[in-house]
Write an enzyme that holds these catalytic residues in place. Sequence first.
Site, PDB file in Angstrom:
ATOM      1  CG  HIS A 193      -0.228  -0.124   2.423  1.00 16.28           C
ATOM      2  ND1 HIS A 193       0.046  -0.943   3.455  1.00 16.28           N
ATOM      3  CD2 HIS A 193       0.429   1.121   2.923  1.00 16.28           C
ATOM      4  CE1 HIS A 193       0.571  -0.657   4.531  1.00 16.28           C
ATOM      5  NE2 HIS A 193       0.917   0.493   4.167  1.00 16.28           N
ATOM      6  CB  ALA A 194       0.936   4.389  -1.174  1.00 20.63           C
TER       7      ALA A 194
END
Length: 136
Positions: A52-53
């Site tokens: 994820h970011a």
Amino acid sequence: MKARVAEIQFAPKGDSRGQLIALEALSEQVPFDVRRVYYIFDTTPGTVRGKHAHKALKQLLICVSGACTIECEMPDGTKSKYCLDWPDRGLLIEGLVWRNMKEFSKDAVLLVLASEHYDEADYIRDYNQFKKECAK
Ligand code: TYD
């Protein structure tokens, strides 16, 4: 906020008894106020975490025991890989950076200092969405 990944070297306060590392919020080593601390341990072999970011979160990752690998992708597509295998180093990740955490040794404990409370709305968990955000 500009996306940034930086390796940070800590100064151990060692003496004949062994090592000690002290980290203070808003110092050179931890350039943000720490609102949350969590740690990842007992990771199942072969697991890839993260994926994820974050939109705004700042994090400092320290493998305080064992070893693990952090893969990062910047908004311009640049990829980098960091092996965290000693507690005297941290990886600072700020802004829009896709990260994978993998190759955890059996004894790995990955400590994470974070600038914000847990907020699912700050996550980008879909890679295509990440690429769209990067193109903005
Ligand atoms: P997850 O985001 O999948 O962990 P990672 O990306 O580090 O592999 O989080 C696993 C679970 O833990 C998920 O249900 C959300 C929860 N969680 C919290 O409640 N607080 C936190 O600070 C974090 C990082 C996760």
